[in-house]
Enzyme design. Structure first.
Site, mmCIF file in Angstrom:
data_model
loop_
_atom_site.group_PDB
_atom_site.id
_atom_site.type_symbol
_atom_site.label_atom_id
_atom_site.label_comp_id
_atom_site.label_asym_id
_atom_site.label_seq_id
_atom_site.Cartn_x
_atom_site.Cartn_y
_atom_site.Cartn_z
ATOM 1 N N TRP A 184 -33.350 -13.738 1.247
ATOM 2 C CA TRP A 184 -32.208 -14.423 0.630
ATOM 3 C C TRP A 184 -32.730 -15.445 -0.375
ATOM 4 O O TRP A 184 -33.653 -16.213 -0.074
ATOM 5 C CB TRP A 184 -31.340 -15.138 1.671
ATOM 6 C CG TRP A 184 -30.327 -15.995 0.980
ATOM 7 C CD1 TRP A 184 -29.265 -15.565 0.233
ATOM 8 C CD2 TRP A 184 -30.326 -17.424 0.887
ATOM 9 N NE1 TRP A 184 -28.601 -16.641 -0.308
ATOM 10 C CE2 TRP A 184 -29.229 -17.784 0.069
ATOM 11 C CE3 TRP A 184 -31.150 -18.439 1.401
ATOM 12 C CZ2 TRP A 184 -28.926 -19.117 -0.232
ATOM 13 C CZ3 TRP A 184 -30.844 -19.755 1.098
ATOM 14 C CH2 TRP A 184 -29.747 -20.085 0.298
ATOM 15 N N GLU A 225 -30.012 -10.218 1.133
ATOM 16 C CA GLU A 225 -28.741 -10.878 1.461
ATOM 17 C C GLU A 225 -28.080 -11.413 0.194
ATOM 18 O O GLU A 225 -28.659 -12.226 -0.521
ATOM 19 C CB GLU A 225 -29.023 -12.029 2.443
ATOM 20 C CG GLU A 225 -27.781 -12.794 2.876
ATOM 21 C CD GLU A 225 -28.109 -13.888 3.904
ATOM 22 O OE1 GLU A 225 -29.315 -14.104 4.207
ATOM 23 O OE2 GLU A 225 -27.163 -14.527 4.397
ATOM 24 N N LYS A 227 -24.864 -13.353 -1.968
ATOM 25 C CA LYS A 227 -24.052 -14.548 -1.760
ATOM 26 C C LYS A 227 -23.178 -14.767 -2.975
ATOM 27 O O LYS A 227 -23.587 -14.471 -4.100
ATOM 28 C CB LYS A 227 -24.982 -15.747 -1.537
ATOM 29 C CG LYS A 227 -24.258 -17.015 -1.128
ATOM 30 C CD LYS A 227 -25.202 -18.032 -0.534
ATOM 31 C CE LYS A 227 -24.470 -19.322 -0.238
ATOM 32 N NZ LYS A 227 -25.272 -20.279 0.498
ATOM 33 N N ASP A 258 -23.582 -11.378 5.123
ATOM 34 C CA ASP A 258 -23.323 -12.650 5.804
ATOM 35 C C ASP A 258 -21.822 -12.919 5.710
ATOM 36 O O ASP A 258 -21.237 -12.863 4.617
ATOM 37 C CB ASP A 258 -24.137 -13.760 5.123
ATOM 38 C CG ASP A 258 -23.978 -15.111 5.807
ATOM 39 O OD1 ASP A 258 -22.826 -15.550 6.018
ATOM 40 O OD2 ASP A 258 -24.997 -15.750 6.120
ATOM 41 N N HIS A 261 -20.438 -15.215 2.906
ATOM 42 C CA HIS A 261 -20.958 -15.073 1.547
ATOM 43 C C HIS A 261 -20.071 -14.310 0.584
ATOM 44 O O HIS A 261 -20.533 -13.760 -0.407
ATOM 45 C CB HIS A 261 -22.344 -14.417 1.588
ATOM 46 C CG HIS A 261 -23.394 -15.343 2.089
ATOM 47 N ND1 HIS A 261 -24.740 -15.125 1.950
ATOM 48 C CD2 HIS A 261 -23.290 -16.534 2.732
ATOM 49 C CE1 HIS A 261 -25.420 -16.108 2.492
ATOM 50 N NE2 HIS A 261 -24.561 -16.980 2.987
ATOM 51 N N HIS A 285 -25.371 -11.120 9.188
ATOM 52 C CA HIS A 285 -25.472 -12.530 9.536
ATOM 53 C C HIS A 285 -24.078 -12.935 9.973
ATOM 54 O O HIS A 285 -23.216 -13.227 9.145
ATOM 55 C CB HIS A 285 -25.920 -13.366 8.333
ATOM 56 C CG HIS A 285 -27.399 -13.537 8.275
ATOM 57 N ND1 HIS A 285 -28.029 -14.322 7.339
ATOM 58 C CD2 HIS A 285 -28.376 -13.031 9.066
ATOM 59 C CE1 HIS A 285 -29.340 -14.281 7.554
ATOM 60 N NE2 HIS A 285 -29.581 -13.505 8.584
ATOM 61 N N ASP A 293 -18.849 -21.561 2.791
ATOM 62 C CA ASP A 293 -19.912 -20.987 3.616
ATOM 63 C C ASP A 293 -20.470 -22.068 4.550
ATOM 64 O O ASP A 293 -21.621 -22.464 4.455
ATOM 65 C CB ASP A 293 -21.014 -20.446 2.688
ATOM 66 C CG ASP A 293 -22.147 -19.809 3.461
ATOM 67 O OD1 ASP A 293 -21.898 -19.279 4.558
ATOM 68 O OD2 ASP A 293 -23.287 -19.835 2.960
ATOM 69 N N ASP A 295 -20.999 -22.154 7.791
ATOM 70 C CA ASP A 295 -21.849 -21.774 8.913
ATOM 71 C C ASP A 295 -21.454 -22.454 10.223
ATOM 72 O O ASP A 295 -22.304 -22.949 10.963
ATOM 73 C CB ASP A 295 -23.330 -22.025 8.577
ATOM 74 C CG ASP A 295 -23.803 -21.124 7.451
ATOM 75 O OD1 ASP A 295 -24.001 -19.925 7.699
ATOM 76 O OD2 ASP A 295 -23.963 -21.610 6.304
ATOM 77 N N ASP A 325 -26.036 -16.358 12.093
ATOM 78 C CA ASP A 325 -26.422 -17.365 11.103
ATOM 79 C C ASP A 325 -25.394 -18.486 11.082
ATOM 80 O O ASP A 325 -24.447 -18.468 10.313
ATOM 81 C CB ASP A 325 -26.557 -16.723 9.717
ATOM 82 C CG ASP A 325 -27.126 -17.710 8.701
ATOM 83 O OD1 ASP A 325 -27.557 -18.803 9.116
ATOM 84 O OD2 ASP A 325 -27.143 -17.399 7.488
HETATM 85 C C1 RNT Z 1 -27.752 -19.018 3.171
HETATM 86 C C2 RNT Z 1 -28.004 -17.750 3.874
HETATM 87 C C3 RNT Z 1 -29.288 -17.675 4.654
HETATM 88 C C4 RNT Z 1 -29.591 -18.957 5.427
HETATM 89 C C5 RNT Z 1 -30.721 -18.824 6.410
HETATM 90 C C6 RNT Z 1 -31.196 -20.131 6.893
HETATM 91 O O1 RNT Z 1 -26.487 -19.122 2.650
HETATM 92 O O2 RNT Z 1 -26.936 -17.441 4.707
HETATM 93 O O3 RNT Z 1 -29.266 -16.583 5.477
HETATM 94 O O4 RNT Z 1 -28.469 -19.394 6.116
HETATM 95 O O5 RNT Z 1 -31.719 -18.074 5.860
HETATM 96 ZN ZN ZN Z 2 -27.143 -15.774 6.039
#
Ligand code: RNT
Ligand code: ZN
Length: 417
Positions: A184, A225, A227, A258, A261, A285, A293, A295, A325
């Site tokens: 990523w 990955e 985003k 993810d 994302h 993720h 985003d 998390d 994640d």
């Molecule tokens: C960031 C991505 C990535 C990170 C991790 C820590 O937006 O989601 O995966 O969260 O690598």
């Molecule tokens: Zn991620």
């Protein structure tokens, strides 16, 4: 204990009336591994560059006491989490979690810097996954890494990524379980770019270099990955969804989806079966975006259930690596891990308890009345009794009993840090 078994027997009967075998569902659940994100334990600090601020447009908020300060503490925390979650799982490491006394930079990392992790994982029969850390480093200060126009910056990150997949391969070979190495990149512009093509062309060429040279694909799967935007990179992200899907499809890599994302009304549950039409394997993720985003800890919401259903109803779980994640520093970090991981498993269980063939038949016959009726009735079926029974037979705390253990751990361990 008796009441758990009694409730399970009743649930078993209820599901059997739908043609669902609860024992078989639990056997399947036992086979599914979740890759726990090591970075939930220390707010993505890692051990290599202790004083480096978190960058890359991601953010951990909260200052709950007790974050792991070193590798021993992080491992102790993960052991605690694993004791509260049923099943055998994996741990996903970032490059900055290398365990070494050497002063080594990211472009010089080698498998040996992760030897102690492999040893630790072996003792626990855990699998390991890997992530190059393309942020929180002076070389990422411009907001660009592998797609930087500066050749020096670009080569630094290409070297880091080349080495990363070799570390993934080492994990896979040593542990006898394929590792997933996830790439990523935070690369992007805060404001509107003039040239939207050049950075993507540079990223494509850089990735070609990263993946050049032999690697044993039996031991390591590479995923990229995408985003939509990051903080400080709101207007343009190099590694967009189209970029990553295109690259993966063309070069036999996997995509990492993810949950946080994409645009707010887009969901990865719908993307899972689509992406897997064009790629062999997939990394997830699983996260919970709240307005952005963010998390947040994964909860049992509609999208989590939909993700699990997408995997189970289709059988695509076989080709999917489920990673978590999220990173929450506003509550007890061990609890955050346990809540999110148990929820992922619960959602998978609920999906495994569906009479999938019967539902698909209704759909194919065009009986959308019965389809809706059944999907709604299923929501009230006694899956909780099956979950409780699973936890009990797997030797982990039933229902909220895990919380008392976390509280005790907080008192004995976390509060003394
Ligand atoms: C960031 C991505 C990535 C990170 C991790 C820590 O937006 O989601 O995966 O969260 O690598
Ligand atoms: Zn991620």
């Amino acid at each position: 204990m008796d009441s758990i078994i009694k409730a399970y027997e009743l649930a078993k009967e209820a599901y059997a009336s739908l043609g669902v075998d609860t024992n078989a569902a639990l056997e399947k659940l036992k086979q599914i591994k979740i890759s726990l994100q090591c970075w939930q334990g220390d707010d993505i600090a890692g051990f290599l560059f202790k004083d480096q601020a978190l960058s890359g447009g991601i953010q951990v908020t909260g200052n709950y006491p007790g974050a792991a300060q070193n590798v021993e503490q992080l491992r102790q925390d993960i052991d605690k989490v694993l004791s509260l979650v049923p099943g055998k799982h994996k741990l996903s490491l970032h490059a900055i979690y290398a365990d070494t006394d050497e002063k080594v930079d990211l472009d010089a990392l080698e498998p040996r810097h992760f030897e102690s992790w492999v040893q630790w994982a072996k003792e626990r029969e855990l699998g390991l996954d890997f992530n190059p850390t393309c942020f929180s480093h002076p070389m990422a200060d411009s907001g660009f890494t592998i797609s930087s126009a500066d050749e020096r910056v670009r080569s630094f990150w290409i070297e880091h990524c080349r080495r990363s997949r070799l570390i993934g391969e080492y994990f896979g070979r040593e542990l006898g379980q394929k590792a997933v190495t996830n790439f990523w990149f935070p690369d992007g512009y805060k404001d509107i770019p003039v040239d939207r093509e050049a950075p993507r062309r540079r990223m494509k060429e850089a990735l070609d270099q990263v993946f050049a040279g032999p690697i044993d694909e039996e031991h390591n799967l590479n995923a990229i990955e995408s985003k939509v935007f990051g903080i400080g990179a709101e207007s343009y992200t190099v590694g967009s969804s189209e970029f990553c899907l295109g690259y993966a499809a063309q070069n036999h890599k996997a995509v990492c989806l993810d949950a946080g994302h994409f645009h707010p009304t887009e969901v990865i549950s719908d993307k899972i079966p689509t992406v897997l039409l064009y790629t062999d394997e997939l990394l997830l993720h699983v996260s919970r975006p709240v307005r952005w985003d963010s998390d947040h800890v994964v909860i049992m919401d509609d999208e989590l259930l939909a993700i699990a259903q997408s995997l189970i109803r289709t059988g695509l779980v076989e080709r999917t690596h489920i990673g978590l994640d999220f990173f929450d520093a506003s509550i007890n970090r061990i609890a955050a891990w346990v809540i999110g991981t148990r929820n992922m498993l619960k959602a998978l269980l609920r999906a495994l308890l569906e009479p999938v063939d019967a539902l698909k038949k209704l759909e194919l016959e065009g009986d959308y009345t019965a389809r809706l009726a059944m999907l709604e009735e299923l929501k009230m079926y006694p899956f909780a009794a099956v979950w409780d029974y699973y936890c009990m037979t797997m030797g982990v705390p039933v229902r909220e009993k895990w919380l008392a253990e976390v509280r005790q751990y907080e008192q004995d361990v976390l509060s003394r840090r």
